[in-house]
Scaffold this motif. Structure first.
Motif, PDB file in Angstrom:
ATOM      1  N   ILE A 215     -22.433 -69.672  27.188  1.00  0.00           N
ATOM      2  CA  ILE A 215     -23.341 -68.089  26.404  1.00  0.00           C
ATOM      3  C   ILE A 215     -22.544 -67.863  26.462  1.00  0.00           C
ATOM      4  O   ILE A 215     -22.460 -65.747  26.590  1.00  0.00           O
ATOM      5  N   PHE A 216     -22.428 -67.247  28.224  1.00  0.00           N
ATOM      6  CA  PHE A 216     -22.124 -66.187  28.676  1.00  0.00           C
ATOM      7  C   PHE A 216     -20.802 -66.405  28.799  1.00  0.00           C
ATOM      8  O   PHE A 216     -20.178 -64.963  28.287  1.00  0.00           O
ATOM      9  N   LEU A 217     -19.674 -66.750  28.388  1.00  0.00           N
ATOM     10  CA  LEU A 217     -18.522 -66.707  27.785  1.00  0.00           C
ATOM     11  C   LEU A 217     -18.301 -65.064  26.407  1.00  0.00           C
ATOM     12  O   LEU A 217     -17.908 -64.749  26.113  1.00  0.00           O
TER      13      LEU A 217
ATOM     14  N   PRO B 258     -24.174 -74.447  22.046  1.00  0.00           N
ATOM     15  CA  PRO B 258     -25.217 -72.901  21.970  1.00  0.00           C
ATOM     16  C   PRO B 258     -25.062 -72.502  20.621  1.00  0.00           C
ATOM     17  O   PRO B 258     -25.636 -71.290  20.649  1.00  0.00           O
ATOM     18  N   VAL B 259     -24.120 -72.841  19.921  1.00  0.00           N
ATOM     19  CA  VAL B 259     -23.781 -71.842  18.727  1.00  0.00           C
ATOM     20  C   VAL B 259     -24.707 -72.104  17.962  1.00  0.00           C
ATOM     21  O   VAL B 259     -24.911 -70.942  17.355  1.00  0.00           O
ATOM     22  N   GLU B 260     -26.038 -73.760  17.620  1.00  0.00           N
ATOM     23  CA  GLU B 260     -26.178 -73.596  16.426  1.00  0.00           C
ATOM     24  C   GLU B 260     -27.585 -73.399  17.291  1.00  0.00           C
ATOM     25  O   GLU B 260     -27.867 -72.480  16.184  1.00  0.00           O
ATOM     26  N   LEU B 261     -28.213 -73.406  18.901  1.00  0.00           N
ATOM     27  CA  LEU B 261     -28.981 -72.112  18.482  1.00  0.00           C
ATOM     28  C   LEU B 261     -29.010 -70.745  18.670  1.00  0.00           C
ATOM     29  O   LEU B 261     -29.778 -70.133  17.972  1.00  0.00           O
ATOM     30  N   ARG B 262     -27.617 -70.332  18.133  1.00  0.00           N
ATOM     31  CA  ARG B 262     -27.455 -69.217  18.250  1.00  0.00           C
ATOM     32  C   ARG B 262     -27.993 -68.935  16.680  1.00  0.00           C
ATOM     33  O   ARG B 262     -28.114 -68.170  16.419  1.00  0.00           O
ATOM     34  N   ARG B 263     -26.889 -69.914  15.134  1.00  0.00           N
ATOM     35  CA  ARG B 263     -28.016 -69.960  14.062  1.00  0.00           C
ATOM     36  C   ARG B 263     -28.951 -70.204  13.645  1.00  0.00           C
ATOM     37  O   ARG B 263     -29.686 -69.541  12.818  1.00  0.00           O
ATOM     38  N   SER B 264     -29.804 -70.580  14.885  1.00  0.00           N
ATOM     39  CA  SER B 264     -31.408 -70.873  14.370  1.00  0.00           C
ATOM     40  C   SER B 264     -31.617 -70.067  14.795  1.00  0.00           C
ATOM     41  O   SER B 264     -32.969 -70.084  15.052  1.00  0.00           O
ATOM     42  N   GLY B 265     -31.509 -68.746  15.559  1.00  0.00           N
ATOM     43  CA  GLY B 265     -32.572 -67.580  16.210  1.00  0.00           C
ATOM     44  C   GLY B 265     -33.058 -68.165  17.472  1.00  0.00           C
ATOM     45  O   GLY B 265     -33.864 -67.454  18.358  1.00  0.00           O
TER      46      GLY B 265
ATOM     47  N   LEU C 293     -13.130 -72.810  15.184  1.00  0.00           N
ATOM     48  CA  LEU C 293     -13.873 -73.411  14.048  1.00  0.00           C
ATOM     49  C   LEU C 293     -15.237 -72.775  14.659  1.00  0.00           C
ATOM     50  O   LEU C 293     -16.093 -72.578  12.812  1.00  0.00           O
ATOM     51  N   LEU C 294     -15.582 -73.113  15.582  1.00  0.00           N
ATOM     52  CA  LEU C 294     -17.231 -73.158  15.333  1.00  0.00           C
ATOM     53  C   LEU C 294     -17.866 -71.243  15.420  1.00  0.00           C
ATOM     54  O   LEU C 294     -19.078 -71.169  15.422  1.00  0.00           O
ATOM     55  N   ASP C 295     -16.517 -70.348  15.455  1.00  0.00           N
ATOM     56  CA  ASP C 295     -17.116 -69.217  15.147  1.00  0.00           C
ATOM     57  C   ASP C 295     -17.807 -68.974  13.900  1.00  0.00           C
ATOM     58  O   ASP C 295     -18.287 -68.018  13.387  1.00  0.00           O
ATOM     59  N   ASN C 296     -16.945 -70.199  12.649  1.00  0.00           N
ATOM     60  CA  ASN C 296     -17.556 -69.685  11.294  1.00  0.00           C
ATOM     61  C   ASN C 296     -19.283 -70.317  11.428  1.00  0.00           C
ATOM     62  O   ASN C 296     -19.870 -70.099  10.179  1.00  0.00           O
ATOM     63  N   ALA C 297     -19.553 -71.284  12.532  1.00  0.00           N
ATOM     64  CA  ALA C 297     -20.436 -72.057  12.680  1.00  0.00           C
ATOM     65  C   ALA C 297     -21.654 -71.152  13.184  1.00  0.00           C
ATOM     66  O   ALA C 297     -23.356 -71.505  13.458  1.00  0.00           O
ATOM     67  N   LEU C 298     -21.827 -69.247  13.493  1.00  0.00           N
ATOM     68  CA  LEU C 298     -22.577 -68.819  14.275  1.00  0.00           C
ATOM     69  C   LEU C 298     -23.629 -68.133  13.087  1.00  0.00           C
ATOM     70  O   LEU C 298     -25.239 -68.582  13.538  1.00  0.00           O
ATOM     71  N   THR C 299     -23.826 -67.722  12.114  1.00  0.00           N
ATOM     72  CA  THR C 299     -24.131 -67.473  10.620  1.00  0.00           C
ATOM     73  C   THR C 299     -24.508 -68.859   9.822  1.00  0.00           C
ATOM     74  O   THR C 299     -22.848 -69.323   9.625  1.00  0.00           O
TER      75      THR C 299
END
Length: 412
Positions: free
Chosen positions: A37-39, A239-246, A371-377
């Motif tokens: 998350i920091f990065l 952390p990527v999934e947590l960002r997507r889910s709010g 690829l995980l950048d695509n999973a942020l939204t």
């Protein structure tokens, strides 16, 4: 007078070693799960760069385990434990004080090297102390190691909770607090750890290439490495999934607590079940669960997350399936190594297993992290990274099914 003041006990005390495992895990899990998350949020790194940093951190620890054990044998466990604490303090200080990529990478790697130094030494001292306890008719060595696992898991529960509570102050103050915790541990251990004898022989590490002369063993450790790669997605992909889910970084603590509770409650029953079923069934099933964990998130990745606690359902499924898969895989997989080694050069074989896992995390995070950048939204494209992650343990499940059918017989 000074010599009398700093005199140390002649033998390691098991409660001290258990407390060390607890404190080390609290310090580690209060900081490292929040590094991604920091990065992403503070350093604005892309997915591939985050994967590279986390992969280097894991590789610097897994790849150094054999060297850490060899250094402990040569120079004594006490010195190497203290050195490991110093190295981890330096790593946390770099993470807490740096705002550019290069020192952050160095800090992350130093945290891994520190663990690779003190972990084998702590285990060696606990084995020594447990042997003395068993000979004295007290608690057995196996019981001390079981207690050590409980203490380590308790640290894995308390660490993320502490990190979540302090997350409002930002990642870097928490990293500095982690360095302070290891500094206190360093001072306590300096005065309480016994002096341990060092060997007069030169430092010698078993030739690695001898373990790679067995094609089936090489195939096994390559397939097994998908476990460490998959489980490390709790630090990169979760952390990527947590960002997507709010969600937020405050949600990480309870999710890691869930993983630890599952281990504490289910590890022993699942280990007994796995032993009854056998490696040829359990290992493919375990890797299948790892694959299913990522597929479960893929089913939700393209949708708008609901309100309330249901938004965390994909993360809960990810944590649960990964943890149950791990509990099935690790005891069985570790138990198979002597069958490949034939009871010879066990250290080199276990070292090869750990190092291959570190390589898998480094390479996999670098190749798939972007690829995980695509999973942020939420979007149809968000499904692709999770299916790519699922493919890795799925291929290992197929490989394990084939490998385990022709395993050498157990050594008598």
């Amino acid at each position: 007078m000074l010599t009398r003041f700093i005199a140390r006990p002649s033998a390691p005390k098991p409660p001290l070693l258990l407390a060390s495992s607890l404190v080390f895990n609290i310090g580690f899990y209060a900081v490292v799960p929040f590094l991604a998350i920091f990065l992403r949020d503070d350093l604005l790194l892309s997915g591939w760069a985050i994967g590279l940093v986390l992969g280097l951190r894991t590789f610097s620890q897994q790849g150094m385990f054999l060297l850490g054990g060899a250094l402990s044998d040569r120079y004594g466990a006490r010195l190497i434990i203290l050195l490991g604490c110093v190295v981890r303090i330096a790593g946390f200080l770099l993470l807490g004080l740096s705002d550019t990529l290069a020192p952050v990478i160095l800090g992350a790697c130093l945290t891994g090297v520190g663990g690779a130094l003190f972990s084998p030494s702590i285990e060696a001292l606990l084995a020594q102390a447990g042997t003395h306890s068993e000979k004295a008719g007290k608690r057995s060595r196996a019981e001390w190691f079981a207690l050590s696992a409980v203490c380590a898991e308790l640290g894995a529960v308390l660490g993320p909770l502490l990190g979540s509570l302090l997350s409002g102050y930002g990642f870097q103050p928490v990293a500095l607090a982690g360095s302070g915790l290891f500094l206190i541990a360093l001072l306590v251990l300096f005065f309480t750890l016994p002096a341990t004898p060092k060997r007069a022989t030169e430092l010698k590490i078993v030739q690695w290439w001898e373990t790679f002369r067995q094609p089936r063993f090489v195939a096994f450790i390559i397939a097994y490495s998908a476990y460490l790669f998959s489980y490390n997605q709790l630090y990169l992909a979760l952390p990527v999934e947590l960002r997507r889910s709010g969600g937020s970084e405050q949600d990480l603590g309870p999710l890691f607590v869930l993983a630890s509770v599952l281990v504490i409650v289910l590890q022993m029953p699942l280990a007994r079940f796995a032993r009854r079923m056998g490696a040829a069934r359990i290992l493919p099933a375990g890797f299948g669960l790892l694959s299913a964990a990522f597929v479960a998130v893929a089913l939700f990745a393209w949708t708008i997350p609901p309100q309330g606690w249901l938004r965390l359902l994909p993360s809960v499924l990810l944590i649960t399936l990964l943890t149950v898969g791990q509990m099935l895989i690790v005891p069985v997989g570790m138990d198979l190594i002597p069958r490949f080694a034939g009871q010879h050069n066990l250290g080199a074989h276990y070292g090869a297993l750990s190092s291959m896992g570190g390589i898998a995390v480094l390479a996999g995070n670098f190749l798939l992290g972007g690829l995980l950048d695509n999973a942020l939204t939420p979007s149809p494209a968000a499904v692709i990274p999770w299916l790519a992650l699922a493919a890795v343990p799925f291929l290992s499940a197929l490989a394990m099914w084939r490998i385990c059918r022709r395993l050498p017989p157990p050594a008598i």
